[in-house]
Write a protein that holds these residues in place. Structure first.
Motif, mmCIF file in Angstrom:
data_model
loop_
_atom_site.group_PDB
_atom_site.id
_atom_site.type_symbol
_atom_site.label_atom_id
_atom_site.label_comp_id
_atom_site.label_asym_id
_atom_site.label_seq_id
_atom_site.Cartn_x
_atom_site.Cartn_y
_atom_site.Cartn_z
ATOM 1 N N ALA A 152 0.951 -1.118 -0.031
ATOM 2 C CA ALA A 152 0.063 0.172 -0.012
ATOM 3 C C ALA A 152 0.835 1.408 -0.098
ATOM 4 N N ASP A 153 0.351 2.265 -0.614
ATOM 5 C CA ASP A 153 1.053 3.559 -0.574
ATOM 6 C C ASP A 153 0.684 4.490 0.534
ATOM 7 N N ASP A 154 -0.433 4.102 1.117
ATOM 8 C CA ASP A 154 -0.682 4.804 2.282
ATOM 9 C C ASP A 154 -1.743 4.315 3.232
ATOM 10 N N TYR A 155 -2.201 4.732 4.446
ATOM 11 C CA TYR A 155 -2.881 3.942 5.349
ATOM 12 C C TYR A 155 -3.617 5.131 6.286
ATOM 13 N N LEU A 156 -5.043 5.279 5.897
ATOM 14 C CA LEU A 156 -5.639 6.490 6.591
ATOM 15 C C LEU A 156 -6.720 5.797 7.679
ATOM 16 N N ILE A 157 -6.556 6.293 8.814
ATOM 17 C CA ILE A 157 -7.532 5.879 9.827
ATOM 18 C C ILE A 157 -8.937 6.671 9.818
ATOM 19 N N LYS A 158 -9.816 5.958 9.965
ATOM 20 C CA LYS A 158 -11.237 6.245 9.919
ATOM 21 C C LYS A 158 -11.441 6.857 11.590
ATOM 22 N N PRO A 159 -12.005 7.942 11.758
ATOM 23 C CA PRO A 159 -12.586 8.730 10.700
ATOM 24 C C PRO A 159 -11.664 9.560 10.136
ATOM 25 N N PHE A 160 -11.729 9.680 8.752
ATOM 26 C CA PHE A 160 -10.659 10.425 7.941
ATOM 27 C C PHE A 160 -11.402 11.809 7.163
ATOM 28 N N SER A 161 -10.456 12.922 7.009
ATOM 29 C CA SER A 161 -10.937 13.976 6.472
ATOM 30 C C SER A 161 -11.023 13.746 4.791
ATOM 31 N N ILE A 162 -12.144 14.102 4.086
ATOM 32 C CA ILE A 162 -12.407 13.720 2.774
ATOM 33 C C ILE A 162 -11.237 14.655 2.126
ATOM 34 N N GLU A 163 -10.993 15.884 2.606
ATOM 35 C CA GLU A 163 -10.025 16.634 1.914
ATOM 36 C C GLU A 163 -8.474 16.191 1.974
ATOM 37 N N GLU A 164 -8.074 15.451 3.074
ATOM 38 C CA GLU A 164 -6.942 14.763 3.220
ATOM 39 C C GLU A 164 -6.859 13.517 2.242
ATOM 40 N N LEU A 165 -8.008 12.828 2.155
ATOM 41 C CA LEU A 165 -8.156 11.690 1.240
ATOM 42 C C LEU A 165 -8.025 12.247 -0.550
ATOM 43 N N LEU A 166 -8.492 13.242 -0.650
ATOM 44 C CA LEU A 166 -8.519 14.070 -1.974
ATOM 45 C C LEU A 166 -7.004 14.499 -2.297
ATOM 46 N N LEU A 167 -6.422 14.711 -1.325
ATOM 47 C CA LEU A 167 -5.095 15.310 -1.474
ATOM 48 C C LEU A 167 -4.119 14.224 -1.734
ATOM 49 N N LYS A 168 -4.200 13.085 -0.913
ATOM 50 C CA LYS A 168 -3.502 11.854 -1.159
ATOM 51 C C LYS A 168 -3.720 11.299 -2.441
ATOM 52 N N ILE A 169 -4.967 11.367 -3.188
ATOM 53 C CA ILE A 169 -5.306 10.474 -4.207
ATOM 54 C C ILE A 169 -4.553 11.494 -5.445
ATOM 55 N N GLU A 170 -4.430 12.934 -5.191
ATOM 56 C CA GLU A 170 -4.073 13.681 -6.143
ATOM 57 C C GLU A 170 -2.677 13.296 -6.255
ATOM 58 N N ILE A 171 -1.798 13.113 -4.991
ATOM 59 C CA ILE A 171 -0.509 13.041 -4.927
ATOM 60 C C ILE A 171 -0.058 11.624 -5.675
ATOM 61 N N PHE A 172 -0.508 10.801 -5.292
ATOM 62 C CA PHE A 172 -0.450 9.249 -5.670
ATOM 63 C C PHE A 172 -0.664 9.183 -7.194
ATOM 64 N N LEU A 173 -1.634 9.651 -7.871
ATOM 65 C CA LEU A 173 -1.960 9.709 -9.242
ATOM 66 C C LEU A 173 -1.162 10.448 -10.077
ATOM 67 N N LYS A 174 -0.551 11.525 -9.620
ATOM 68 C CA LYS A 174 0.501 12.192 -10.312
ATOM 69 C C LYS A 174 1.607 11.322 -10.159
ATOM 70 N N ARG A 175 2.112 11.047 -9.178
ATOM 71 C CA ARG A 175 3.241 10.191 -9.180
ATOM 72 C C ARG A 175 3.328 8.780 -9.976
ATOM 73 N N SER A 176 2.084 8.202 -9.970
ATOM 74 C CA SER A 176 1.656 6.989 -10.954
ATOM 75 C C SER A 176 1.751 7.335 -12.374
ATOM 76 N N HIS A 177 0.992 8.375 -12.862
ATOM 77 C CA HIS A 177 1.050 8.783 -14.285
ATOM 78 C C HIS A 177 2.283 8.978 -14.691
ATOM 79 N N LYS A 178 3.230 9.906 -13.823
ATOM 80 C CA LYS A 178 4.555 10.232 -14.234
ATOM 81 C C LYS A 178 5.186 8.917 -14.524
ATOM 82 N N ASN A 179 5.094 8.025 -13.583
ATOM 83 C CA ASN A 179 6.021 6.692 -13.852
ATOM 84 C C ASN A 179 5.573 5.672 -14.940
ATOM 85 N N SER A 180 4.289 6.048 -15.152
ATOM 86 C CA SER A 180 3.458 5.080 -16.188
ATOM 87 C C SER A 180 4.064 5.608 -17.644
#
Length: 229
Positions: free
Chosen positions: A97-125
């Motif tokens: 896994a790239d990250d592990y968020l504890i419930k209850p989580f902030s949707i803003e933090e989740l969205l930020l994590k998604i954006e970061i990992f997608l950018k990294r993944s897309h660059k590597n792909s």
């Protein structure tokens, strides 16, 4: 613009609805309420990210992640879990896994994590690889040629781009519209006819190569099957 596709698992109906509703403002989200259903979904489609609950019926998130990693070693995975023990977090990360968020989580933090990992993944792909082994052939994607010591086949740029796309996603189902948009930026009828011509030519080139096939999945797309040497 095509949205990134996310596989989201959560068996809590209310939490799943709220999270999916927020994510769908930005992404194409497939929700599954149990791990077995999610694994079936992952095998039948191509996803840019997986967001996994851990405590689920039929198959928990850890087992699901382990199975996903056997199929795709690169897709980003984020765990969302009420399990707060350090051992659980370490287990999740060790499973890839790239990250592990504890419930209850902030949707803003989740969205930020998604954006970061997608950018990294897309660059590597965006693969820098240019030389591929294709049965008896070598494929040079930068120079648009397939060759052996005794033979050389020149491809068009589109044919070369298509073959590289297949090889970078070997044994994965690629939807027809995804291929068209990747190669032409559009999926209209005439581009589709050109795609069929290119695939027909590539099929003829690899027709006698054992363990290589371009499968047509009717109404869905194609899969470039390549057995390991």
């Amino acid at each position: 613009m095509t949205k990134y596709k996310i596989l989201y698992t959560e068996d809590d109906e209310t939490l799943a609805f709220l999270t999916k509703d927020n994510l769908e403002q930005y992404y194409d989200v497939t929700h599954c309420a149990d791990g077995a259903l999610a694994l079936t979904a992952f095998k039948s489609d191509t996803y840019d990210m997986c967001i996994l609950d851990i405590m689920m019926p039929k198959m928990d998130g850890f087992e699901l992640a382990e199975n996903i990693r056997k199929i795709n070693s690169d897709v980003p995975i984020i765990f969302l879990s009420a399990k707060t023990l350090k051992e659980d977090r370490i287990k999740g990360l060790r499973l890839g896994a790239d990250d592990y968020l504890i419930k209850p989580f902030s949707i803003e933090e989740l969205l930020l994590k998604i954006e970061i990992f997608l950018k990294r993944s897309h660059k590597n792909s965006i693969s820098d690889k240019s030389i591929y082994t294709l049965g008896k052939y070598q494929f040079d994607s930068k120079n648009y040629v397939i060759f052996t010591d005794a033979e050389k086949i020149t491809l068009t740029q589109r044919e070369s781009d298509l073959l590289k796309l297949f090889l970078d996603n070997k044994n994965v189902v690629l939807k027809r519209e995804e291929i068209l948009k990747s190669l032409w930026g559009d999926d209209d009828y005439f581009m589709g006819r050109s795609l069929d011509v290119f695939i027909s030519r590539l099929r003829k080139i690899v027709a006698n190569e054992k363990g290589i096939a371009i499968e047509n999945l009717h109404g869905i797309g194609f899969r470039f099957s390549l057995e390991k040497n």
